[in-house]
Design an enzyme around this catalytic site. Structure first.
Site, PDB file in Angstrom:
ATOM      1  N   LYS A 203       0.855  -1.185   0.000  1.00 28.80           N
ATOM      2  CA  LYS A 203       0.000   0.000   0.000  1.00 28.80           C
ATOM      3  C   LYS A 203       0.890   1.233   0.000  1.00 28.80           C
ATOM      4  CE  LYS A 203      -3.819   2.171   2.534  1.00 28.80           C
ATOM      5  NZ  LYS A 203      -4.692   2.065   3.725  1.00 28.80           N
ATOM      6  N   LYS A 256      -2.130  -1.644  -3.809  1.00 26.82           N
ATOM      7  CA  LYS A 256      -2.989  -0.453  -3.769  1.00 26.82           C
ATOM      8  C   LYS A 256      -2.109   0.790  -3.832  1.00 26.82           C
ATOM      9  CE  LYS A 256      -6.441   1.954  -0.950  1.00 26.82           C
ATOM     10  NZ  LYS A 256      -7.140   1.996   0.344  1.00 26.82           N
TER      11      LYS A 256
END
Length: 333
Positions: A203, A256
Site C-alpha cells: 500500500k 494499492k
C-alpha cells in the site's frame, strides 16, 4: 518466417475470431464493490468527489445490496463512518459499531454474498491515523508518532469483532509492521481459524487516495502517512512487504493503488502464488468520471480497458467503485 507468410491481422478479422483468441477476459466474479456505511437514518448522500458513490445509513443500505447481489457481484468491501471518534478508534471494534451492524444485516439478507471488512482505525480515530499516536508539540505545531506495536492490539480487537459480526474475509489496511501475524493469531485464538486475511500488503502513500478521504472522513489531522505507507518510488520494497505477509499467514495479497502500479502487481504475481487483489482506488475512479462528464472520453470503453489491464498484470480480484457498472456491461453481453 515473416511477412507475407505471417500475417498477424488474420486473427483480428472479426469479432468472433478476436473473442476466440482473447487472452484476458474480465468477469463479474472478479469484482468487489466497496460500500460506505454511516450512522443516522434515511441517508443516501452522494460523495461530491466520487459521482455515483454514496454514504448509506443502515436503513437505506438494503436497496444498494439488492442491486449488487442482482448483478452477480460476489463480494462487498465495507467501510464505516462512525458517529463518534476517539484517540483509540474504539468504535472500530465496538460490538455495535457501524461496520459490525452493517455486516450482520448483509449476511441476514444475502448469506452467500461475501462481506470483506476493511480492518483499519483511520475512519474511527479523531486524529485520522491508522493506529495509536503519541502526539507532541514542536515549533508551534502538533506532531505525532504512530505507535506500531501498541496499535496491533487494537487492530486485533477490530478484526475479531468483525469476524464475530459475520465478516467472511478480514482485510487489514493499516500497514503496521507485523499486522498479519498479530491478526492471524488473534483470529485463531478467538476460534476463527477459517477466516481468510486479504492483506493490503503493498500500500503506497499515494496521491490517488484524495477522494476516499472525503468518503471515509479519514484525512490525518496532522502530518501524513509516509512513515507507514510505502514510497511510490520503490519497487523492491514491495517484494519485502509481500514476503513478510506471506510468512505471517496472509491468504491473499493486495496492491494499492492499481493503475500506476501495474509493474508492482506483475512482480508480486510472478514471485508469490497467493491470489492477488488490485484496488482500483478513488482517485482513479474520480479522474475517469470527471473526464466522462466533460465528454472527453468513452467511460465504458476506458473502464473496461483499465480493469482488463489490471487483470492482465496479474490481478485475480479487482476492488473497484465501477463494479456495478462493469457487471451491468458484462451481463448485457
Amino acid at each position: 518466417m515473416n511477412f507475407p507468410l505471417v500475417r498477424h491481422r488474420r486473427l483480428r478479422q472479426s469479432a468472433g475470431i478476436r473473442s476466440m483468441v482473447r487472452e484476458t477476459v474480465l468477469n463479474v466474479q472478479d469484482l468487489v464493490q466497496p460500500i460506505f456505511v454511516t450512522y443516522g437514518t434515511n441517508i443516501k448522500n452522494e460523495i461530491s468527489s466520487m459521482p455515483g458513490v454514496y454514504h448509506f445509513s443502515l436503513d437505506t443500505l438494503k436497496n444498494e445490496v439488492d442491486n449488487i447481489a442482482s448483478l452477480g457481484i460476489p463480494a462487498v468491501l465495507l467501510f464505516g463512518i462512525p458517529e463518534t471518534k476517539d484517540s483509540m478508534g474504539s468504535s472500530g471494534f465496538a460490538e455495535d459499531g457501524i461496520v459490525q451492524e452493517a455486516t450482520r444485516l448483509i449476511k441476514e439478507w444475502y448469506p452467500e454474498l461475501l462481506v470483506i471488512a476493511d480492518t483499519c482505525l483511520c475512519e474511527f480515530t479523531d486524529h485520522g491515523h491508522c493506529g495509536m499516536v503519541h502526539t507532541f508539540e514542536r515549533d508551534g505545531h502538533i506532531h505525532g508518532d504512530v505507535l506500531n506495536d501498541e496499535s496491533l492490539e487494537l487492530l486485533v480487537q477490530t478484526a475479531v469483532s468483525q469476524a464475530k459480526a459475520g465478516a467472511d474475509i478480514i482485510a487489514p489496511s493499516n500497514m503496521m509492521d507485523g499486522f498479519v501475524q498479530a491478526i492471524r493469531g488473534g483470529l485463531d485464538e478467538a476460534g476463527f481459524q477459517n477466516i481468510p486475511i486479504m492483506s493490503y500488503s503493498v500500500k503506497y502513500a499515494s496521491a490517488f487516495y484524495g477522494p476516499f478521504r472525503e468518503a471515509a472522513d479519514s484525512a490525518p489531522q496532522f502530518g501524513d502517512r509516509k512513515t507507514y505507507q510505502m514510497d511510490p518510488a520503490n519497487a523492491r520494497e514491495a517484494l519485502r512487504e509481500a514476503e513478510s505477509d506471506v510468512l505471517e499467514g496472509a491468504d491473499m495479497l493486495m496492491v494499492k493503488p492499481a493503475l500506476a502500479y501495474l509493474d508492482i502487481m506483475r512482480m508480486i504475481k510472478d514471485q508469490f502464488d497467493l491470489p492477488l487483489v488490485a484496488y482500483n482506488v478513488s482517485g482513479e475512479y474520480s479522474m475517469v468520471k470527471a473526464a466522462a462528464q466533460q465528454g472527453w472520453i468513452n467511460e465504458k470503453a476506458i473502464v473496461q480497458e483499465m480493469l482488463t489491464g489490471m487483470k492482465r498484470a496479474g490481478a485475480d480480484i479487482i476492488i473497484t467503485y465501477f463494479a456495478k457498472d462493469v457487471a451491468g456491461w458484462i451481463n448485457e453481453k
